[in-house]
Design a protein around this motif. Structure first.
Motif, PDB file in Angstrom:
ATOM      1  N   MET A 221       0.832  -1.205   0.000  1.00  0.00           N
ATOM      2  CA  MET A 221       0.000   0.000   0.000  1.00  0.00           C
ATOM      3  C   MET A 221       0.864   1.252   0.000  1.00  0.00           C
ATOM      4  SD  MET A 221      -3.247  -0.589  -0.270  1.00  0.00           S
ATOM      5  CE  MET A 221      -4.158   0.770   0.449  1.00  0.00           C
ATOM      6  N   SER A 222       1.949   1.232   0.769  1.00  0.00           N
ATOM      7  CA  SER A 222       2.855   2.384   0.803  1.00  0.00           C
ATOM      8  C   SER A 222       3.513   2.599  -0.561  1.00  0.00           C
ATOM      9  CB  SER A 222       3.940   2.179   1.867  1.00  0.00           C
ATOM     10  OG  SER A 222       3.376   2.150   3.151  1.00  0.00           O
ATOM     11  N   ILE A 223       3.911   1.503  -1.199  1.00  0.00           N
ATOM     12  CA  ILE A 223       4.543   1.609  -2.516  1.00  0.00           C
ATOM     13  C   ILE A 223       3.546   2.121  -3.548  1.00  0.00           C
ATOM     14  CG2 ILE A 223       5.612   0.295  -4.390  1.00  0.00           C
ATOM     15  CD1 ILE A 223       6.790  -1.578  -2.251  1.00  0.00           C
ATOM     16  N   ILE A 224       2.305   1.642  -3.485  1.00  0.00           N
ATOM     17  CA  ILE A 224       1.268   2.080  -4.421  1.00  0.00           C
ATOM     18  C   ILE A 224       0.987   3.570  -4.265  1.00  0.00           C
ATOM     19  CG2 ILE A 224      -1.180   1.873  -5.024  1.00  0.00           C
ATOM     20  CD1 ILE A 224      -0.956  -1.124  -4.271  1.00  0.00           C
ATOM     21  N   GLN A 225       0.908   4.023  -3.026  1.00  0.00           N
ATOM     22  CA  GLN A 225       0.635   5.445  -2.776  1.00  0.00           C
ATOM     23  C   GLN A 225       1.725   6.332  -3.353  1.00  0.00           C
ATOM     24  OE1 GLN A 225       0.095   5.590   1.472  1.00  0.00           O
ATOM     25  NE2 GLN A 225      -1.831   4.446   1.390  1.00  0.00           N
TER      26      GLN A 225
END
Length: 342
Positions: free
Chosen positions: A210-214
Motif C-alpha cells: 500500500m505504501s509503494i502504491i501510494q
C-alpha cells in the motif's frame, strides 16, 4: 503446465539403483535395517509448502523399508528451529533432511550431526559452509528468472514494478535478486520503484505494498519470493483498483483459489514431490556410502562419495489454467494418505 526437471535428478535416481558394487547372493542392498529412521526438519512447520515434500520423502522411505518422521517448529525463529533439529538429532536418526532457515547458524548443528554419524542433506535452502552431504532445490535463480519473464511478457516489456522480500533467508534472497537482475538485463523499459520487507507476513505485505502504491500510482506488478505475502499483496491490489500483477513463489490452497479467481497472476512452484523423493534418496545414499565405489580418491581421503553439491528438482509455473492440479487436499484424497500425520 510447464514443468522443468534437471537431468541431474534423473542421473541420481539411476545411480541409486545401479552404482552399488555387485554383491553375490544378495537380493538388494537398498533396504533399511529394522529401526533405521530418517527425519525431515523445517521451520514454520505448518506451512503447506512442506507437506508434499514430506509426502514423497515418506514414500521413498517406505519403498526402502525405512522409518520417517516430520519435525520442526511452528515459529519463524532460527533458534527454535535449531532446537527442534537438536531434539531430532538426540534420537540418533540415520539421516536428517533439513531446510535451514538461515545458512550460517546451521553450520555447527549440521557439522555436529555429521560428526556423530547422522547424514545431513539440505533442501530448498542451503548451509553451504557446513559439512552437509548434498543440497537439493529447484534453482532459486531460475525461479526468479522465470517469474521476471512471465511478468514482463504480460506487460509487454514496459511498466513499473516492486518487490516484497524476506531478507536473510537464503533461497528467498536469491529469488528476488535473480528477478531484479533478469529484468535489468532483458527488460530495460521496466523500472523498479519500490522494495519492502514483508517477512512472509500478509499484514506486512499489505502495508508495504500500500505504501509503494501510494508513492507510485502507476505500479504495474509486484513479485514476492514466497506465498504468504501474496495474500496481503492481493488485498492491497484489490483495494487499489486491482490493476497490479501479483506474482509469488510457492502455492497453498489460498493462493490457488486466488490464482483461479484472478486475484494473483501466478506462482513459480518448486516440484515439491521430487524435492522430497530425491532428498530421501540422496540422504539414504549419504548414510550408505559403502554402496558407492566411484573412480576417485574418496576412500583414501575419507571423503563421502555421495557429496553432490547441487541437484535441481525442477519447477512448475502455476496459472489459472493448471491451478487445480496443485491442491493438497485433492492430492491426499487421490493418494489415500494422511500427509504429515503419518
Amino acid at each position: 503446465m510447464r514443468t522443468f526437471l534437471s537431468t541431474t535428478a534423473m542421473a541420481v535416481l539411476v545411480m541409486a539403483y545401479s552404482a552399488a558394487p555387485v554383491r553375490a547372493a544378495e537380493e538388494s542392498p537398498f533396504r533399511c535395517e529394522p529401526g533405521e529412521k530418517y527425519v525431515m526438519n523445517v521451520m514454520v512447520s505448518g506451512v503447506e509448502y512442506w507437506f508434499p515434500v514430506y509426502e514423497m520423502f515418506k514414500q521413498a522411505g517406505k519403498q526402502l523399508g525405512c522409518e520417517t518422521a516430520y519435525t520442526g517448529t511452528p515459529e519463524y525463529d532460527v533458534n527454535k528451529q535449531i532446537a527442534s533439529f537438536d531434539q531430532a538429532l538426540a534420537q540418533n536418526p540415520a539421516g536428517i533432511l533439513v531446510h535451514p532457515m538461515n545458512s550460517d547458524p546451521f553450520i555447527e548443528p549440521i557439522n555436529r550431526a555429521i560428526g556423530q554419524g547422522t547424514a545431513v542433506v539440505t533442501f530448498a535452502a542451503d548451509s553451504p559452509l557446513s559439512k552437509r552431504i548434498s543440497f537439493i532445490t529447484s534453482d532459486n535463480i531460475r525461479e526468479g528468472t522465470y517469474a521476471a519473464d512471465a511478468i514482463a511478457e504480460k506487460l509487454g516489456g514496459k511498466g513499473e514494478y516492486a518487490v516484497l522480500e524476506n531478507p536473510g533467508q537464503d533461497n528467498h534472497d536469491k529469488r528476488v535478486t535473480a528477478f531484479i537482475d533478469r529484468i535489468k538485463a532483458k527488460w530495460p523499459d521496466m523500472k523498479l520503484v519500490g522494495r519492502a520487507a514483508s517477512n512472509q507476513d500478509p499484514t506486512k505485505a499489505y502495508q508495504g505494498l500500500m505504501s509503494i502504491i501510494q508513492a507510485n500510482p502507476n505500479l504495474a506488478a509486484v513479485f514476492m519470493p514466497e506465498a504468504n505475502s501474496a495474500i496481503g499483496a492481493a488485498q492491497a491490489n484489490k483495494e487499489s483498483g486491482g490493476k497490479i500483477l501479483v506474482m509469488c513463489a510457492d502455492v497453498n490452497a489460498n493462493i490457488l483459489d486466488m490464482i483461479k479467481a484472478g486475484e494473483v497472476f501466478g506462482s513459480i512452484n518448486p516440484n515439491q514431490g521430487m524435492q522430497g523423493y530425491m532428498g530421501f534418496i540422496l540422504l539414504w545414499l549419504a548414510k550408505h556410502p559403502e554402496l558407492i565405489d566411484p573412480m576417485n580418491d574418496a576412500k583414501r581421503a575419507g571423503f563421502n562419495p555421495m557429496s553432490i553439491p547441487f541437484v535441481d528438482n525442477g519447477l512448475s509455473i502455476v496459472t489459472a489454467e493448471n491451478a487445480d492440479d496443485f491442491f493438497w487436499d485433492k492430492y491426499l484424497k487421490r493418494r489415500g494418505t494422511k500427509g504429515i500425520e503419518e
